[in-house]
Write a protein that holds these residues in place. Structure first.
Motif, PDB file in Angstrom:
ATOM      1  N   LEU A   3     122.648  -4.123   0.287  1.00  0.00           N
ATOM      2  CA  LEU A   3     121.624  -4.484   1.761  1.00  0.00           C
ATOM      3  C   LEU A   3     121.033  -3.800   1.219  1.00  0.00           C
ATOM      4  CD1 LEU A   3     124.254  -3.604   4.197  1.00  0.00           C
ATOM      5  CD2 LEU A   3     124.721  -5.377   2.422  1.00  0.00           C
ATOM      6  N   ASP A   4     119.958  -3.478   0.226  1.00  0.00           N
ATOM      7  CA  ASP A   4     118.494  -3.358   0.327  1.00  0.00           C
ATOM      8  C   ASP A   4     118.057  -4.173  -0.058  1.00  0.00           C
ATOM      9  OD1 ASP A   4     116.361  -2.021   0.170  1.00  0.00           O
ATOM     10  OD2 ASP A   4     116.667  -1.105  -1.724  1.00  0.00           O
ATOM     11  N   LEU A   5     117.894  -5.640   0.713  1.00  0.00           N
ATOM     12  CA  LEU A   5     117.154  -7.044   0.526  1.00  0.00           C
ATOM     13  C   LEU A   5     115.793  -7.154   1.406  1.00  0.00           C
ATOM     14  CD1 LEU A   5     120.776  -8.964   0.173  1.00  0.00           C
ATOM     15  CD2 LEU A   5     119.475  -8.106  -1.045  1.00  0.00           C
ATOM     16  N   GLN A   6     115.516  -7.222   0.652  1.00  0.00           N
ATOM     17  CA  GLN A   6     114.163  -8.217   1.904  1.00  0.00           C
ATOM     18  C   GLN A   6     114.625  -9.105   2.488  1.00  0.00           C
ATOM     19  OE1 GLN A   6     110.962  -7.890   0.446  1.00  0.00           O
ATOM     20  NE2 GLN A   6     111.998  -6.411  -1.219  1.00  0.00           N
ATOM     21  N   PHE A   7     113.833  -8.770   4.027  1.00  0.00           N
ATOM     22  CA  PHE A   7     113.890  -9.192   5.520  1.00  0.00           C
ATOM     23  C   PHE A   7     113.838 -10.372   5.091  1.00  0.00           C
ATOM     24  CE2 PHE A   7     113.881  -4.660   6.704  1.00  0.00           C
ATOM     25  CZ  PHE A   7     114.873  -4.248   7.388  1.00  0.00           C
ATOM     26  N   ASP A   8     113.696 -11.070   4.310  1.00  0.00           N
ATOM     27  CA  ASP A   8     112.960 -12.276   4.344  1.00  0.00           C
ATOM     28  C   ASP A   8     114.322 -13.312   3.671  1.00  0.00           C
ATOM     29  OD1 ASP A   8     111.450 -15.076   4.394  1.00  0.00           O
ATOM     30  OD2 ASP A   8     111.703 -15.027   2.289  1.00  0.00           O
ATOM     31  N   THR A   9     115.362 -12.197   2.578  1.00  0.00           N
ATOM     32  CA  THR A   9     116.366 -13.245   2.523  1.00  0.00           C
ATOM     33  C   THR A   9     117.558 -13.183   3.255  1.00  0.00           C
ATOM     34  OG1 THR A   9     115.910 -12.075  -0.020  1.00  0.00           O
ATOM     35  CG2 THR A   9     117.696 -11.954   0.217  1.00  0.00           C
ATOM     36  N   TYR A  10     117.249 -11.944   4.431  1.00  0.00           N
ATOM     37  CA  TYR A  10     118.353 -11.946   5.423  1.00  0.00           C
ATOM     38  C   TYR A  10     118.261 -13.256   6.363  1.00  0.00           C
ATOM     39  CZ  TYR A  10     120.181  -7.175   3.565  1.00  0.00           C
ATOM     40  OH  TYR A  10     120.826  -6.525   3.220  1.00  0.00           O
ATOM     41  N   ARG A  11     117.152 -13.507   6.386  1.00  0.00           N
ATOM     42  CA  ARG A  11     116.548 -14.524   7.936  1.00  0.00           C
ATOM     43  C   ARG A  11     116.999 -15.609   6.624  1.00  0.00           C
ATOM     44  NH1 ARG A  11     112.475 -18.389   7.610  1.00  0.00           N
ATOM     45  NH2 ARG A  11     111.282 -17.285   5.444  1.00  0.00           N
ATOM     46  N   ARG A  12     116.292 -15.974   5.533  1.00  0.00           N
ATOM     47  CA  ARG A  12     117.326 -17.072   4.586  1.00  0.00           C
ATOM     48  C   ARG A  12     118.145 -17.260   5.445  1.00  0.00           C
ATOM     49  NH1 ARG A  12     113.158 -19.937   1.707  1.00  0.00           N
ATOM     50  NH2 ARG A  12     114.630 -20.897   0.067  1.00  0.00           N
ATOM     51  N   TYR A  13     119.486 -16.793   4.774  1.00  0.00           N
ATOM     52  CA  TYR A  13     120.803 -16.457   5.221  1.00  0.00           C
ATOM     53  C   TYR A  13     121.084 -17.291   6.202  1.00  0.00           C
ATOM     54  CZ  TYR A  13     121.627 -12.975   1.146  1.00  0.00           C
ATOM     55  OH  TYR A  13     121.593 -12.447  -0.364  1.00  0.00           O
ATOM     56  N   MET A  14     120.564 -16.252   7.842  1.00  0.00           N
ATOM     57  CA  MET A  14     120.814 -17.211   8.981  1.00  0.00           C
ATOM     58  C   MET A  14     120.194 -18.414   8.610  1.00  0.00           C
ATOM     59  SD  MET A  14     118.908 -16.488  12.688  1.00  0.00           S
ATOM     60  CE  MET A  14     119.639 -14.801  12.736  1.00  0.00           C
ATOM     61  N   SER A  15     119.543 -18.883   8.455  1.00  0.00           N
ATOM     62  CA  SER A  15     118.743 -20.378   8.760  1.00  0.00           C
ATOM     63  C   SER A  15     119.880 -21.211   7.825  1.00  0.00           C
ATOM     64  CB  SER A  15     117.458 -20.558   7.680  1.00  0.00           C
ATOM     65  OG  SER A  15     116.670 -20.292   6.682  1.00  0.00           O
ATOM     66  N   GLY A  16     120.284 -20.775   6.632  1.00  0.00           N
ATOM     67  CA  GLY A  16     120.751 -21.484   5.652  1.00  0.00           C
ATOM     68  C   GLY A  16     119.782 -22.245   4.350  1.00  0.00           C
ATOM     69  N   LYS A  17     118.989 -21.634   4.106  1.00  0.00           N
ATOM     70  CA  LYS A  17     118.149 -21.657   2.740  1.00  0.00           C
ATOM     71  C   LYS A  17     118.635 -21.570   1.642  1.00  0.00           C
ATOM     72  CE  LYS A  17     113.922 -23.322   5.782  1.00  0.00           C
ATOM     73  NZ  LYS A  17     112.291 -22.749   6.218  1.00  0.00           N
ATOM     74  N   SER A  18     119.151 -20.019   2.256  1.00  0.00           N
ATOM     75  CA  SER A  18     119.959 -19.313   1.063  1.00  0.00           C
ATOM     76  C   SER A  18     121.234 -19.533   1.374  1.00  0.00           C
ATOM     77  CB  SER A  18     119.300 -17.780   1.171  1.00  0.00           C
ATOM     78  OG  SER A  18     117.971 -18.380   0.414  1.00  0.00           O
ATOM     79  N   LYS A  19     122.525 -19.446   0.508  1.00  0.00           N
ATOM     80  CA  LYS A  19     123.381 -19.051   0.339  1.00  0.00           C
ATOM     81  C   LYS A  19     123.672 -17.367   0.367  1.00  0.00           C
ATOM     82  CE  LYS A  19     125.241 -23.198   0.613  1.00  0.00           C
ATOM     83  NZ  LYS A  19     125.544 -23.982   1.919  1.00  0.00           N
ATOM     84  N   ILE A  20     124.895 -17.469   0.845  1.00  0.00           N
ATOM     85  CA  ILE A  20     125.135 -15.605   1.424  1.00  0.00           C
ATOM     86  C   ILE A  20     125.809 -15.274  -0.087  1.00  0.00           C
ATOM     87  CG2 ILE A  20     127.185 -15.493   2.945  1.00  0.00           C
ATOM     88  CD1 ILE A  20     126.150 -13.374   4.084  1.00  0.00           C
ATOM     89  N   ASP A  21     126.855 -16.487  -0.731  1.00  0.00           N
ATOM     90  CA  ASP A  21     128.055 -16.544  -1.930  1.00  0.00           C
ATOM     91  C   ASP A  21     127.674 -14.244  -2.605  1.00  0.00           C
ATOM     92  OD1 ASP A  21     127.442 -18.830  -0.823  1.00  0.00           O
ATOM     93  OD2 ASP A  21     129.489 -19.044  -2.130  1.00  0.00           O
ATOM     94  N   GLY A  22     126.507 -14.524  -3.396  1.00  0.00           N
ATOM     95  CA  GLY A  22     126.309 -13.652  -4.177  1.00  0.00           C
ATOM     96  C   GLY A  22     126.626 -11.578  -3.145  1.00  0.00           C
ATOM     97  N   LEU A  23     126.414 -11.692  -2.102  1.00  0.00           N
ATOM     98  CA  LEU A  23     126.033 -11.121  -1.632  1.00  0.00           C
ATOM     99  C   LEU A  23     127.617 -10.888  -0.492  1.00  0.00           C
ATOM    100  CD1 LEU A  23     124.749  -7.781   0.294  1.00  0.00           C
ATOM    101  CD2 LEU A  23     124.675 -10.114   2.093  1.00  0.00           C
ATOM    102  N   SER A  24     127.882 -11.336  -0.102  1.00  0.00           N
ATOM    103  CA  SER A  24     129.513 -10.860   0.049  1.00  0.00           C
ATOM    104  C   SER A  24     130.217 -10.910  -1.216  1.00  0.00           C
ATOM    105  CB  SER A  24     129.674 -12.773   0.358  1.00  0.00           C
ATOM    106  OG  SER A  24     129.530 -13.330   1.816  1.00  0.00           O
ATOM    107  N   LYS A  25     130.429 -11.284  -1.965  1.00  0.00           N
ATOM    108  CA  LYS A  25     130.751 -10.951  -2.920  1.00  0.00           C
ATOM    109  C   LYS A  25     130.897  -9.625  -4.084  1.00  0.00           C
ATOM    110  CE  LYS A  25     131.845 -11.765  -8.427  1.00  0.00           C
ATOM    111  NZ  LYS A  25     131.689 -12.985  -8.912  1.00  0.00           N
ATOM    112  N   SER A  26     129.533  -8.893  -2.983  1.00  0.00           N
ATOM    113  CA  SER A  26     129.214  -7.903  -3.312  1.00  0.00           C
ATOM    114  C   SER A  26     130.167  -6.536  -3.097  1.00  0.00           C
ATOM    115  CB  SER A  26     127.684  -6.789  -3.845  1.00  0.00           C
ATOM    116  OG  SER A  26     127.233  -7.251  -2.707  1.00  0.00           O
TER     117      SER A  26
END
Length: 324
Positions: free
Chosen positions: A42-65
């Motif tokens: 879970l040690d990701l950039q907060f901007d990455t998490y923000r993009r998960y919420m906005s839908g600009k990035s998919k959460i697939d990779g994190l979900s898998k891990s």
């Protein structure tokens, strides 16, 4: 539902004073139980998490891990720790997405929102090629192993694997199972009810020596295992001790509504439908797959029998139970 939509809806109701990135990370932290060696997931950039919420990035990779570390009970408790007014507002926000949710019952609200969040994280992974049907975690893991048998969660099917990774289109062999829980004399009932209650068993008594090897993977009691176990018919019987088969003792047919694990104990929330003489379990032990002395020992087993068929053939005298 997409993760982005889920997190946005949650954030509309309660923000904890956090930015969208910090809030998204908190949501995920509340539903996983990571060992110290895996905290880096879970040690990701907060901007990455923000993009998960906005839908600009998919959460697939994190979900898998993280999906093997999902603990639904933790997220349910996280919701229940919120103010009641906040929980009720969450219900209003999600009511169109969860039509069977009781929007006036905080326990049901917490359970149903947790189930939705869990399904988002799990179902995003493990899709069969050329199909929209999700694979369960258990099935995905076992497809990669040899000489094992796997449970196809949700369809009560079995696939045998021998020295190869099977084609996903291979025919599944249907089979039926039921839960046998012995130790019902220790159950407690909800106030004013004679059908709804709970029972606590030691985890070392759950899915152990009296189960076929095929169901051993369920003993992990992870999300998929619990979903499968709660889908089965269940017989609740008394541990009658060394004297055995006490005349007049009743056993019950019912459903497991919820399974919670805390430390070395497992709490089973149940609802009973009917009763019958426990003597029938001794009388028909072969047909029901119950071994000698099994009814003298507190435990939980899963039996490879079609309970509905056996009841019809054996003609048990079932006495319906009505809620007080």
């Amino acid at each position: 539902m997409e993760f982005s939509k889920f997190s946005q809806k949650f954030y509309k109701v309660v923000t904890f004073g956090l930015s969208k990135g910090h809030f998204t990370k908190k949501l995920i932290e509340e539903i996983v139980n990571l060992p110290e060696s895996k905290l880096h997931l879970l040690d990701l950039q907060f901007d990455t998490y923000r993009r998960y919420m906005s839908g600009k990035s998919k959460i697939d990779g994190l979900s898998k891990s993280i999906n093997t570390y999902i603990e639904s009970t933790s997220f349910t408790n996280f919701i229940l720790d919120l103010d009641e007014s906040v929980i009720l507002n969450l219900a209003k926000e999600f009511k169109n997405d969860i039509p069977d949710m009781n929007i006036d019952d905080v326990d049901d609200i917490a359970d149903k929102i947790t189930e939705l969040f869990t399904s988002i994280l799990l179902n995003r992974e493990y899709t069969v090629e050329n199909s929209n049907k999700p694979y369960s975690i258990i099935q995905k893991q076992k497809l990669l192993e040899n000489h094992i048998e796997t449970l196809h969660i949700g369809e009560v099917n079995i696939r045998k694997i021998s020295n190869h990774t099977p084609n996903t289109q291979e025919k599944l062999i249907p089979a039926e199972f039921y839960n046998l829980i012995v130790g019902f004399q220790n159950a407690t009932f909800r106030e004013g009810s004679n059908t709804i209650g709970s029972l606590i068993l030691s985890k070392d008594r759950v899915l152990n020596r009296w189960c076929d090897e095929i169901v051993y993977p369920l003993s992990k009691l992870n999300i998929e295992s619990r979903q499968f176990l709660t889908s089965l018919n269940t017989i609740f019987a008394k541990d009658q001790g060394p004297i055995g088969d006490t005349e007049g003792d009743l056993a019950y047919l019912g459903d497991i509504k919820k399974i919670d694990v805390l430390g070395s104990n497992v709490k089973i929330t149940f609802e009973l439908r009917s009763s019958f003489l426990q003597h029938e379990l001794y009388k028909n032990n072969f047909e029901l797959g119950i071994e000698d002395f099994e009814l003298y020992n507190t435990h939980w087993a899963v039996k490879n029998r079609d309970l509905r068929y056996e009841y019809e053939q054996l003609r048990f005298d079932l006495i319906p139970l009505n809620e007080n």
